[in-house]
Write a protein that holds these residues in place. Structure first.
Motif, PDB file in Angstrom:
ATOM      1  N   HIS A  80      39.700  18.221  72.434  1.00  0.00           N
ATOM      2  CA  HIS A  80      38.338  18.685  72.142  1.00  0.00           C
ATOM      3  C   HIS A  80      38.078  20.058  72.768  1.00  0.00           C
ATOM      4  N   LEU A  81      38.487  20.237  74.018  1.00  0.00           N
ATOM      5  CA  LEU A  81      38.252  21.530  74.664  1.00  0.00           C
ATOM      6  C   LEU A  81      39.039  22.626  73.961  1.00  0.00           C
ATOM      7  N   SER A  82      40.248  22.318  73.517  1.00  0.00           N
ATOM      8  CA  SER A  82      41.046  23.302  72.776  1.00  0.00           C
ATOM      9  C   SER A  82      40.337  23.692  71.479  1.00  0.00           C
ATOM     10  N   ALA A  83      39.804  22.712  70.777  1.00  0.00           N
ATOM     11  CA  ALA A  83      39.064  23.004  69.542  1.00  0.00           C
ATOM     12  C   ALA A  83      37.835  23.865  69.841  1.00  0.00           C
ATOM     13  N   PHE A  84      37.179  23.607  70.954  1.00  0.00           N
ATOM     14  CA  PHE A  84      35.999  24.383  71.343  1.00  0.00           C
ATOM     15  C   PHE A  84      36.364  25.830  71.667  1.00  0.00           C
ATOM     16  N   VAL A  85      37.379  26.036  72.508  1.00  0.00           N
ATOM     17  CA  VAL A  85      37.718  27.404  72.903  1.00  0.00           C
ATOM     18  C   VAL A  85      38.336  28.191  71.750  1.00  0.00           C
ATOM     19  N   ASN A  86      38.848  27.480  70.744  1.00  0.00           N
ATOM     20  CA  ASN A  86      39.383  28.152  69.555  1.00  0.00           C
ATOM     21  C   ASN A  86      38.368  28.213  68.417  1.00  0.00           C
ATOM     22  N   GLU A  87      37.108  27.955  68.769  1.00  0.00           N
ATOM     23  CA  GLU A  87      35.964  28.122  67.874  1.00  0.00           C
ATOM     24  C   GLU A  87      35.994  27.217  66.647  1.00  0.00           C
ATOM     25  N   LEU A  96      38.172  30.674  81.700  1.00  0.00           N
ATOM     26  CA  LEU A  96      39.551  30.204  81.833  1.00  0.00           C
ATOM     27  C   LEU A  96      40.528  31.334  82.158  1.00  0.00           C
ATOM     28  N   ALA A  97      40.609  32.328  81.286  1.00  0.00           N
ATOM     29  CA  ALA A  97      41.566  33.419  81.489  1.00  0.00           C
ATOM     30  C   ALA A  97      41.263  34.208  82.758  1.00  0.00           C
ATOM     31  N   ALA A  98      40.002  34.462  83.002  1.00  0.00           N
ATOM     32  CA  ALA A  98      39.610  35.250  84.182  1.00  0.00           C
ATOM     33  C   ALA A  98      39.970  34.551  85.489  1.00  0.00           C
ATOM     34  N   ASN A  99      40.061  33.219  85.442  1.00  0.00           N
ATOM     35  CA  ASN A  99      40.367  32.455  86.655  1.00  0.00           C
ATOM     36  C   ASN A  99      41.732  31.769  86.595  1.00  0.00           C
ATOM     37  N   SER A 134      44.101  22.326  79.806  1.00  0.00           N
ATOM     38  CA  SER A 134      44.307  20.954  80.312  1.00  0.00           C
ATOM     39  C   SER A 134      43.585  20.737  81.635  1.00  0.00           C
ATOM     40  N   GLU A 135      43.708  21.706  82.535  1.00  0.00           N
ATOM     41  CA  GLU A 135      43.043  21.589  83.840  1.00  0.00           C
ATOM     42  C   GLU A 135      41.524  21.598  83.679  1.00  0.00           C
ATOM     43  N   ALA A 136      41.035  22.486  82.837  1.00  0.00           N
ATOM     44  CA  ALA A 136      39.584  22.560  82.602  1.00  0.00           C
ATOM     45  C   ALA A 136      39.075  21.282  81.956  1.00  0.00           C
ATOM     46  N   ALA A 137      39.831  20.734  81.022  1.00  0.00           N
ATOM     47  CA  ALA A 137      39.422  19.492  80.353  1.00  0.00           C
ATOM     48  C   ALA A 137      39.300  18.350  81.363  1.00  0.00           C
ATOM     49  N   ARG A 138      40.267  18.260  82.267  1.00  0.00           N
ATOM     50  CA  ARG A 138      40.182  17.221  83.318  1.00  0.00           C
ATOM     51  C   ARG A 138      38.949  17.435  84.185  1.00  0.00           C
ATOM     52  N   THR A 139      38.702  18.668  84.573  1.00  0.00           N
ATOM     53  CA  THR A 139      37.547  18.987  85.424  1.00  0.00           C
ATOM     54  C   THR A 139      36.233  18.653  84.720  1.00  0.00           C
TER      55      THR A 139
END
Length: 115
Positions: free
Chosen positions: A56-63, A36-39, A44-49
């Motif tokens: 859920h994706l926020s919970a995942f990336v925040n471990e 995410l950060a590198a690109n 939100s955009e990644a979750a849609r993709t």
């Protein structure tokens, strides 16, 4: 066959008793920093993709949640990586957490005699 020969030499005890001193990197942190950060991609955009909820994706990336098989497949498809790489990262975290869990409810676990 090569792995059986390796294990037959009595090295399985070394493999099974090796403990890490440092907790392995959660796959969500890896995804947040290296994808995410590198690109410059938002959660939100990644979750849609990926076809998952932003929550859920926020919970995942925040471990806060582990990498499930379903999420591993979605991550692998989206990043052109392997499912195994995502699940292996999660397995390493799970093993470390289990090895360092000193909860009292394990005190009642006995030994099984192997004959």
């Amino acid at each position: 066959m090569a792995i059986k020969k390796f294990l037959d030499k009595g090295l399985e005890a070394v493999i099974m008793t090796r403990k890490r001193n440092r907790k392995p990197t959660h796959p969500g942190y890896f995804f947040k920093v290296d994808v995410l950060a590198a690109n410059n991609v938002s959660i939100s955009e990644a979750a849609r993709t990926l076809g998952v909820s932003r929550k859920h994706l926020s919970a995942f990336v925040n471990e806060k949640v582990p990498c499930s098989r379903d999420l591993a497949k979605r991550l692998a498809l989206a990043t052109e990586t392997s499912i195994a790489s995502w699940l292996s990262m999660q397995a390493a975290v799970d093993v470390w957490e289990a090895e360092h869990d000193d909860s009292a409810h394990y005190d009642a676990v006995g030994k099984i005699a192997f004959g």
